[in-house]
Design a protein around this motif. Structure first.
Motif, short mmCIF file in Angstrom:
data_model
loop_
_atom_site.label_atom_id
_atom_site.label_comp_id
_atom_site.label_asym_id
_atom_site.label_seq_id
_atom_site.Cartn_x
_atom_site.Cartn_y
_atom_site.Cartn_z
N GLN A 16 0.84 -1.20 0.00
CA GLN A 16 0.00 0.00 0.00
C GLN A 16 0.87 1.26 0.00
N SER A 17 1.88 1.25 0.86
CA SER A 17 2.75 2.43 0.97
C SER A 17 3.61 2.58 -0.29
N PHE A 18 4.02 1.44 -0.85
CA PHE A 18 4.84 1.46 -2.06
C PHE A 18 4.04 2.05 -3.23
N ARG A 19 2.78 1.63 -3.36
CA ARG A 19 1.95 2.14 -4.46
C ARG A 19 1.71 3.64 -4.31
N LEU A 20 1.53 4.06 -3.06
CA LEU A 20 1.33 5.50 -2.81
C LEU A 20 2.62 6.26 -3.17
N PHE A 21 3.76 5.67 -2.81
CA PHE A 21 5.05 6.27 -3.16
C PHE A 21 5.15 6.47 -4.68
N LEU A 22 4.75 5.43 -5.45
CA LEU A 22 4.82 5.55 -6.92
C LEU A 22 3.90 6.66 -7.42
N GLU A 23 2.74 6.79 -6.76
CA GLU A 23 1.76 7.80 -7.16
C GLU A 23 2.26 9.22 -6.84
N LYS A 24 2.95 9.36 -5.71
CA LYS A 24 3.37 10.68 -5.23
C LYS A 24 4.76 11.09 -5.73
N SER A 25 5.45 10.15 -6.41
CA SER A 25 6.82 10.47 -6.82
C SER A 25 6.95 10.40 -8.33
N THR A 26 8.06 10.92 -8.84
CA THR A 26 8.32 10.83 -10.28
C THR A 26 9.24 9.65 -10.57
N GLU A 27 9.25 8.68 -9.65
CA GLU A 27 10.10 7.49 -9.77
C GLU A 27 9.99 6.84 -11.16
N HIS A 28 8.77 6.45 -11.53
CA HIS A 28 8.61 5.73 -12.79
C HIS A 28 8.81 6.63 -14.01
N GLN A 29 8.41 7.92 -13.89
CA GLN A 29 8.65 8.85 -15.01
C GLN A 29 10.16 8.94 -15.28
N SER A 30 10.95 9.07 -14.19
CA SER A 30 12.41 9.19 -14.35
C SER A 30 12.99 7.94 -15.01
N MET A 31 12.51 6.78 -14.55
CA MET A 31 13.02 5.54 -15.13
C MET A 31 12.60 5.43 -16.60
N ARG A 32 11.33 5.79 -16.86
CA ARG A 32 10.83 5.71 -18.24
C ARG A 32 11.68 6.56 -19.18
N GLU A 33 12.01 7.75 -18.70
CA GLU A 33 12.80 8.66 -19.52
C GLU A 33 14.16 8.03 -19.84
N PHE A 34 14.75 7.39 -18.84
CA PHE A 34 16.03 6.70 -19.06
C PHE A 34 15.85 5.59 -20.09
N MET A 35 14.78 4.79 -19.92
CA MET A 35 14.56 3.65 -20.83
C MET A 35 14.35 4.14 -22.27
N GLU A 36 13.66 5.27 -22.41
CA GLU A 36 13.43 5.81 -23.75
C GLU A 36 14.72 6.36 -24.36
N ARG A 37 15.47 7.09 -23.56
CA ARG A 37 16.63 7.81 -24.12
C ARG A 37 17.91 7.00 -24.13
N GLN A 38 18.24 6.37 -22.98
CA GLN A 38 19.56 5.74 -22.89
C GLN A 38 19.59 4.23 -23.07
N LEU A 39 18.47 3.56 -22.72
CA LEU A 39 18.49 2.10 -22.78
C LEU A 39 18.83 1.55 -24.16
N PRO A 40 18.31 2.14 -25.25
CA PRO A 40 18.64 1.58 -26.57
C PRO A 40 20.16 1.46 -26.79
N ASP A 41 20.94 2.43 -26.31
CA ASP A 41 22.40 2.34 -26.45
C ASP A 41 22.97 1.24 -25.55
N VAL A 42 22.40 1.12 -24.34
CA VAL A 42 22.89 0.13 -23.38
C VAL A 42 22.74 -1.28 -23.95
N ILE A 43 21.61 -1.54 -24.63
CA ILE A 43 21.34 -2.92 -25.10
C ILE A 43 21.74 -3.11 -26.57
N ALA A 44 22.44 -2.12 -27.13
CA ALA A 44 22.71 -2.14 -28.57
C ALA A 44 23.39 -3.41 -29.06
N SER A 45 24.20 -4.08 -28.21
CA SER A 45 24.89 -5.27 -28.73
C SER A 45 24.57 -6.55 -27.97
#
Length: 291
Positions: A16-45
């Motif tokens: 319950q507290s973890f879900r509220l944390f996700l709702e109140k924080s930009t945790e997943h937005q920050s990770m998503r941004e990384f996955m969109e921008r940097q992950l493709p290079d990380v997994i390139a090979s």
């Protein structure tokens, strides 16, 4: 003896507290941004020349980030079969993950296997079965707090990497409010063996002493903790539980500790005031380790 107990002794309240944390924080937005921008290079090979790509998710939770990662692997290696195995001790999280997979299209080439166990139980089982499967991409997102021996866990999963593979770890940053809070108040909180305060600040030393090559990325993130300062606010109490990893912190903490912690939470090392809100520094670090 203090009546304070670790939040992890009550899995429902923890979730319950973890879900509220996700709702109140930009945790997943920050990770998503990384996955969109940097992950493709990380997994390139990671999948070069392979007909099947093996991905291991350690502590996959409800799968939000896992599916985003898989979509990036699919985009880089269209049509290649992906074998995605998930280690996750919570049955509740696994069933949420399965629901999410059922509602997601374009997963025809992905084979999912879930293991309801901890990272340590997985390692023990593999050793008992004398298996040493190699992986092309392993990720451990926000899970190293829950292992007994961080260096040993990192070394074990690193040992499972194939030659082109990568191990990706996401943790709170050594420059985050978490680090400040833990340094100041950690020793007074009921940690038990269930959770340890580890941030990206601890990892370079561990990785350097193991002679591993890695890259570090910092991700800005914050969490709105304004409700923590409203006496009797239900959300505020849940967030305090999450921040301190303590069950019913507001009700069970000694008054002096509570006062000290609330004071600490408002300081610049932990939070900033913006537009009448108290925003906790939830910065994250991504560490990408080479084979």
């Amino acid at each position: 003896a203090s009546p304070m107990r670790s939040l992890l002794t009550d899995p429902d309240r923890y979730l319950q507290s973890f879900r509220l944390f996700l709702e109140k924080s930009t945790e997943h937005q920050s990770m998503r941004e990384f996955m969109e921008r940097q992950l493709p290079d990380v997994i390139a090979s990671v999948g070069n020349g392979k007909s099947t790509i093996n991905v291991l998710s350690v502590g996959g939770g409800a799968g939000e980030m896992d599916l985003l990662i898989l979509s990036k692997v699919q985009a880089r290696y269209p049509g290649v079969t992906i074998n995605n195995e998930v280690i996750e001790p919570s049955a509740d999280q696994i069933s949420k993950y399965k629901e999410r997979v059922a509602q997601t299209s374009n997963l025809e080439n992905v084979k999912f296997t879930w293991h309801k166990e901890t990272a340590y139980e997985y390692e023990r089982r593999m050793n008992a079965e004398k298996k040493s499967k190699k992986w092309d991409f392993i990720h451990m997102i926000q899970m190293l707090y829950y292992v007994k021996d961080v260096p040993a866990t990192v070394r074990y999963f690193h040992s499972l990497l194939d030659s082109q593979a990568k191990l990706l770890i996401i943790l709170v940053s050594g420059k985050s409010g978490w680090e400040t809070l833990w340094k100041k108040c950690g020793s007074s909180l009921p940690l038990d063996d269930l959770c340890s305060y580890v941030s990206s600040g601890h990892l370079p030393k561990i990785l350097d002493s193991a002679g591993l090559k890695y890259q570090l990325y910092e991700l800005p993130s914050h969490m709105d903790i304004t409700s923590c300062f409203i006496e009797g606010d239900k959300d505020g109490e849940l967030l305090l539980d999450f921040l301190t990893e303590t069950l019913e912190f507001s009700k069970t903490a000694p008054p002096e500790l509570k006062r000290q912690l609330m004071e600490e939470l408002r300081k610049p090392g932990c939070s900033e005031n913006r537009d009448g809100k108290v925003l906790f520094n939830n910065n994250l670090s991504v560490i990408v380790i080479e084979p």
